[in-house]
Write a protein that holds these residues in place. Structure first.
Motif, short mmCIF file in Angstrom:
data_model
loop_
_atom_site.label_atom_id
_atom_site.label_comp_id
_atom_site.label_asym_id
_atom_site.label_seq_id
_atom_site.Cartn_x
_atom_site.Cartn_y
_atom_site.Cartn_z
N PRO A 70 89.06 45.27 51.08
CA PRO A 70 90.41 45.11 50.53
C PRO A 70 90.57 45.57 49.08
O PRO A 70 91.69 45.71 48.61
N GLU A 118 100.76 36.58 46.43
CA GLU A 118 100.00 37.83 46.56
C GLU A 118 98.50 37.56 46.45
O GLU A 118 97.71 38.14 47.20
N GLN A 130 93.15 48.22 48.03
CA GLN A 130 94.58 47.90 47.95
C GLN A 130 95.03 47.59 46.52
O GLN A 130 96.22 47.56 46.25
N MET A 152 95.70 38.29 49.33
CA MET A 152 94.53 39.13 49.08
C MET A 152 93.24 38.35 49.36
O MET A 152 92.29 38.90 49.94
N TYR A 169 95.06 42.60 38.30
CA TYR A 169 95.05 41.86 39.56
C TYR A 169 95.45 40.40 39.34
O TYR A 169 96.22 39.83 40.11
N LYS A 184 92.59 38.41 53.00
CA LYS A 184 92.08 39.71 53.43
C LYS A 184 90.58 39.83 53.15
O LYS A 184 89.82 40.33 53.98
N TRP A 185 90.17 39.35 51.97
CA TRP A 185 88.74 39.38 51.62
C TRP A 185 87.94 38.50 52.59
O TRP A 185 86.89 38.92 53.08
#
Length: 113
Positions: free
Chosen positions: A97, A22, A100, A26, A15, A29-30
Protein backbone atom coordinates in the motif's frame (compact mmCIF):
# COMPACT_ATOMS: atom_id res chain seq x y z
CA UNK A 1 13.52 -20.40 0.78
CA UNK A 2 15.45 -17.19 1.30
CA UNK A 3 14.76 -14.26 3.60
CA UNK A 4 14.12 -10.84 2.03
CA UNK A 5 13.86 -7.53 3.81
CA UNK A 6 11.23 -5.13 2.48
CA UNK A 7 12.03 -1.54 3.48
CA UNK A 8 9.26 1.04 3.15
CA UNK A 9 10.07 4.63 2.28
CA UNK A 10 7.64 7.54 1.91
CA UNK A 11 6.97 11.12 2.90
CA UNK A 12 5.56 10.19 6.30
CA UNK A 13 5.28 13.82 7.43
CA UNK A 14 2.72 14.44 4.67
CA UNK A 15 1.10 11.07 5.36
CA UNK A 16 0.50 12.02 9.01
CA UNK A 17 -1.49 15.08 7.89
CA UNK A 18 -4.30 12.89 6.52
CA UNK A 19 -7.70 12.68 8.18
CA UNK A 20 -8.32 10.00 10.82
CA UNK A 21 -10.60 8.19 8.36
CA UNK A 22 -7.89 8.15 5.67
CA UNK A 23 -5.32 6.90 8.19
CA UNK A 24 -7.67 4.14 9.35
CA UNK A 25 -8.34 3.10 5.76
CA UNK A 26 -4.61 2.98 4.98
CA UNK A 27 -3.89 0.98 8.15
CA UNK A 28 -6.49 -1.58 7.08
CA UNK A 29 -4.86 -1.87 3.65
CA UNK A 30 -1.49 -2.52 5.31
CA UNK A 31 -2.96 -5.12 7.67
CA UNK A 32 -4.76 -6.86 4.80
CA UNK A 33 -1.60 -6.91 2.67
CA UNK A 34 0.57 -8.27 5.49
CA UNK A 35 -2.18 -10.74 6.44
CA UNK A 36 -2.20 -12.03 2.86
CA UNK A 37 1.54 -12.63 3.02
CA UNK A 38 1.13 -14.45 6.35
CA UNK A 39 -1.69 -16.58 4.89
CA UNK A 40 0.80 -17.83 2.27
CA UNK A 41 3.28 -18.74 5.07
CA UNK A 42 5.77 -16.24 3.60
CA UNK A 43 5.91 -13.76 6.47
CA UNK A 44 9.10 -14.37 8.45
CA UNK A 45 8.96 -11.23 10.63
CA UNK A 46 6.03 -8.84 10.87
CA UNK A 47 8.54 -6.03 11.32
CA UNK A 48 7.63 -2.68 12.81
CA UNK A 49 6.92 0.89 11.99
CA UNK A 50 9.88 3.14 12.73
CA UNK A 51 9.79 6.43 14.63
CA UNK A 52 10.86 9.51 12.66
CA UNK A 53 13.72 10.49 14.98
CA UNK A 54 16.96 8.73 15.68
CA UNK A 55 20.70 9.14 15.39
CA UNK A 56 23.13 8.78 12.52
CA UNK A 57 26.69 7.66 13.30
CA UNK A 58 29.38 8.25 10.71
CA UNK A 59 33.03 7.28 10.58
CA UNK A 60 35.17 9.15 13.08
CA UNK A 61 32.43 8.69 15.71
CA UNK A 62 30.49 11.67 14.36
CA UNK A 63 27.00 11.43 15.84
CA UNK A 64 24.13 13.60 14.62
CA UNK A 65 20.40 13.62 15.21
CA UNK A 66 18.49 12.27 12.30
CA UNK A 67 17.25 11.24 9.93
CA UNK A 68 15.60 14.60 9.58
CA UNK A 69 11.92 15.08 8.79
CA UNK A 70 12.88 17.67 6.16
CA UNK A 71 14.05 14.81 3.98
CA UNK A 72 11.30 14.16 1.44
CA UNK A 73 11.36 10.39 1.75
CA UNK A 74 12.29 8.55 4.93
CA UNK A 75 12.44 4.95 6.08
CA UNK A 76 9.16 4.22 7.82
CA UNK A 77 9.17 0.48 8.46
CA UNK A 78 10.06 -3.00 7.32
CA UNK A 79 8.99 -6.64 7.18
CA UNK A 80 10.90 -9.84 6.42
CA UNK A 81 9.45 -12.37 4.01
CA UNK A 82 10.50 -15.86 2.87
CA UNK A 83 10.44 -16.56 -0.85
CA UNK A 84 12.29 -18.71 -3.35
CA UNK A 85 13.76 -15.76 -5.26
CA UNK A 86 14.12 -11.99 -5.42
CA UNK A 87 11.63 -12.06 -8.30
CA UNK A 88 8.99 -13.62 -6.05
CA UNK A 89 9.82 -11.13 -3.27
CA UNK A 90 9.48 -8.28 -5.76
CA UNK A 91 6.10 -9.62 -6.89
CA UNK A 92 4.89 -9.54 -3.28
CA UNK A 93 6.30 -6.02 -2.84
CA UNK A 94 4.27 -4.83 -5.83
CA UNK A 95 1.11 -5.19 -3.72
CA UNK A 96 2.34 -2.88 -0.96
CA UNK A 97 0.00 0.00 0.00
CA UNK A 98 2.93 2.44 0.31
CA UNK A 99 2.65 3.23 -3.39
CA UNK A 100 -0.73 4.89 -2.73
CA UNK A 101 1.10 7.63 -0.81
CA UNK A 102 3.93 7.99 -3.32
CA UNK A 103 6.32 5.73 -1.43
CA UNK A 104 8.69 2.99 -2.47
CA UNK A 105 9.78 -0.48 -1.38
CA UNK A 106 13.38 -1.63 -1.34
CA UNK A 107 13.77 -5.42 -1.62
CA UNK A 108 17.01 -6.84 -0.19
CA UNK A 109 18.07 -10.43 0.33
CA UNK A 110 19.27 -11.15 3.85
CA UNK A 111 22.60 -12.89 3.66
CA UNK A 112 23.25 -15.45 6.37
CA UNK A 113 26.99 -15.61 6.77
Amino acid sequence: MKDFLLLFRADYVEYAKRSPEELQSMTKKWMDWIGGIAAQNKLADRGNRLETGGRVIRSGNMITDGPFCEIKESLGGYIVIKTASIDEATEIALGCPVYQIGGSVEVREISLM
